[in-house]
Design a protein around this motif. Sequence first.
Motif, mmCIF file in Angstrom:
data_model
loop_
_atom_site.group_PDB
_atom_site.id
_atom_site.type_symbol
_atom_site.label_atom_id
_atom_site.label_comp_id
_atom_site.label_asym_id
_atom_site.label_seq_id
_atom_site.Cartn_x
_atom_site.Cartn_y
_atom_site.Cartn_z
ATOM 1 N N ASN A 2 -7.881 -8.296 5.017
ATOM 2 C CA ASN A 2 -6.488 -7.777 4.463
ATOM 3 C C ASN A 2 -5.817 -7.206 5.829
ATOM 4 O O ASN A 2 -6.051 -6.985 6.865
ATOM 5 C CB ASN A 2 -7.180 -6.447 3.966
ATOM 6 C CG ASN A 2 -7.966 -6.499 2.593
ATOM 7 O OD1 ASN A 2 -8.003 -7.838 2.176
ATOM 8 N ND2 ASN A 2 -8.329 -5.790 1.961
ATOM 9 N N LEU A 4 -1.784 -5.763 7.155
ATOM 10 C CA LEU A 4 -0.614 -4.804 7.005
ATOM 11 C C LEU A 4 0.584 -5.772 7.520
ATOM 12 O O LEU A 4 0.576 -6.092 8.436
ATOM 13 C CB LEU A 4 -0.779 -3.661 7.681
ATOM 14 C CG LEU A 4 -1.750 -2.628 7.654
ATOM 15 C CD1 LEU A 4 -1.999 -1.578 8.552
ATOM 16 C CD2 LEU A 4 -1.874 -2.260 6.156
ATOM 17 N N ASP A 61 -3.375 -7.297 0.863
ATOM 18 C CA ASP A 61 -2.757 -6.993 1.722
ATOM 19 C C ASP A 61 -1.747 -5.864 1.314
ATOM 20 O O ASP A 61 -1.430 -5.507 0.386
ATOM 21 C CB ASP A 61 -1.736 -8.078 2.284
ATOM 22 C CG ASP A 61 -2.570 -9.194 3.029
ATOM 23 O OD1 ASP A 61 -3.594 -9.147 3.340
ATOM 24 O OD2 ASP A 61 -1.963 -10.461 3.153
ATOM 25 N N THR A 62 -1.328 -5.119 2.549
ATOM 26 C CA THR A 62 -0.410 -3.955 2.051
ATOM 27 C C THR A 62 0.852 -4.219 2.896
ATOM 28 O O THR A 62 1.061 -4.559 4.026
ATOM 29 C CB THR A 62 -0.972 -2.588 2.555
ATOM 30 O OG1 THR A 62 -2.348 -2.574 1.893
ATOM 31 C CG2 THR A 62 -0.103 -1.538 2.173
ATOM 32 N N ARG A 86 1.400 -4.372 -7.098
ATOM 33 C CA ARG A 86 -0.064 -4.318 -7.899
ATOM 34 C C ARG A 86 -0.503 -5.285 -8.488
ATOM 35 O O ARG A 86 -1.777 -5.664 -8.538
ATOM 36 C CB ARG A 86 0.030 -3.021 -8.372
ATOM 37 C CG ARG A 86 -0.045 -1.634 -7.988
ATOM 38 C CD ARG A 86 -0.373 -0.414 -8.585
ATOM 39 N NE ARG A 86 0.737 -0.213 -9.474
ATOM 40 C CZ ARG A 86 1.999 0.541 -9.313
ATOM 41 N NH1 ARG A 86 2.156 1.104 -8.236
ATOM 42 N NH2 ARG A 86 2.668 0.899 -10.279
ATOM 43 N N ALA A 90 -1.577 -6.444 -4.306
ATOM 44 C CA ALA A 90 -1.321 -6.185 -2.866
ATOM 45 C C ALA A 90 -0.790 -4.579 -2.852
ATOM 46 O O ALA A 90 -0.230 -4.049 -4.269
ATOM 47 C CB ALA A 90 0.088 -6.907 -2.293
ATOM 48 N N GLY A 91 -0.624 -3.701 -1.867
ATOM 49 C CA GLY A 91 -0.322 -2.566 -1.966
ATOM 50 C C GLY A 91 1.071 -2.282 -1.196
ATOM 51 O O GLY A 91 1.681 -3.065 -0.573
ATOM 52 N N ARG A 93 2.803 0.946 1.397
ATOM 53 C CA ARG A 93 2.670 2.014 1.990
ATOM 54 C C ARG A 93 4.030 2.507 2.602
ATOM 55 O O ARG A 93 4.751 1.692 3.154
ATOM 56 C CB ARG A 93 1.610 1.698 2.981
ATOM 57 C CG ARG A 93 1.276 3.115 3.866
ATOM 58 C CD ARG A 93 0.236 2.619 4.857
ATOM 59 N NE ARG A 93 0.082 3.687 5.797
ATOM 60 C CZ ARG A 93 -0.613 3.351 6.997
ATOM 61 N NH1 ARG A 93 -1.370 2.019 7.074
ATOM 62 N NH2 ARG A 93 -1.039 4.300 8.032
ATOM 63 N N ASP A 103 0.554 5.978 0.213
ATOM 64 C CA ASP A 103 -0.092 4.626 -0.304
ATOM 65 C C ASP A 103 0.179 4.437 -1.765
ATOM 66 O O ASP A 103 -0.906 5.176 -2.301
ATOM 67 C CB ASP A 103 -1.332 4.223 0.266
ATOM 68 C CG ASP A 103 -2.213 2.820 0.204
ATOM 69 O OD1 ASP A 103 -1.450 2.059 -0.784
ATOM 70 O OD2 ASP A 103 -2.773 2.584 0.769
ATOM 71 N N SER A 105 -1.468 2.391 -3.822
ATOM 72 C CA SER A 105 -2.541 1.763 -4.259
ATOM 73 C C SER A 105 -3.639 2.899 -4.808
ATOM 74 O O SER A 105 -4.394 2.606 -5.394
ATOM 75 C CB SER A 105 -3.360 1.086 -3.287
ATOM 76 O OG SER A 105 -3.827 1.728 -2.100
#
Length: 201
Positions: A2, A4, A61-62, A86, A90-91, A93, A103, A105
């Motif tokens: 994962n 960022l 991933d975010t 979502r 993925a998230g 932040r 965050d 998520s």
Amino acid sequence: MNKLIGYARVSTRGQQADRQIEDLVAAGVRRDDLYVDHGVSGARTSRPGFDQALAALQSGDTLVIATLDRLGRSTQSMLTFAQQLRERGAGLRVLNLGGGDVDTSTPMGSMVFTVMAALAQMELDIKRERITDSVAKRRAAGKDLGGRRRAFTDSQIRSAMKLIDAGEPATQVARDFGMSRATLYRRIQQLSVGDSQVLAE
């Protein structure tokens, strides 16, 4: 693994994204995973750097942004975007949201994001209303007709920058503040250079 994925944006080419980039790197984003848009309004549907960031985003991933206004969209659009992430697994932040790192998520992060997105939209609407009202009063009093050119304060220029960052057309913002677009861009560039020098000291 994962990752960022970082995204930064400035609305005019005179502005610098250095501060956003520093925040993203400090949050753990690798420089190879950073995408930046220069001179691009948040109102535009096509933003090259943003599109590349989304293309690089995989399940797990975010997407990391420094502040909520980097998305530059209405409350509903921001909430829809977070939901779409979502659904992709993925998230999202946001590093500086409501005084903290949020965050989406997590259930708490999602709630804070929803509230802050609504507040950001309300703040923009109030600011737009105040500016429109101020301009109308000046025009009614004849204060914007000829005469000596006004001196604009740094605070006014920063307010104009926030409106542009939030998606307002630069031409309209300049008109509302009673200046030409060229003057607005010149003052934004001067202010950005001044801020950079202060940080360097």
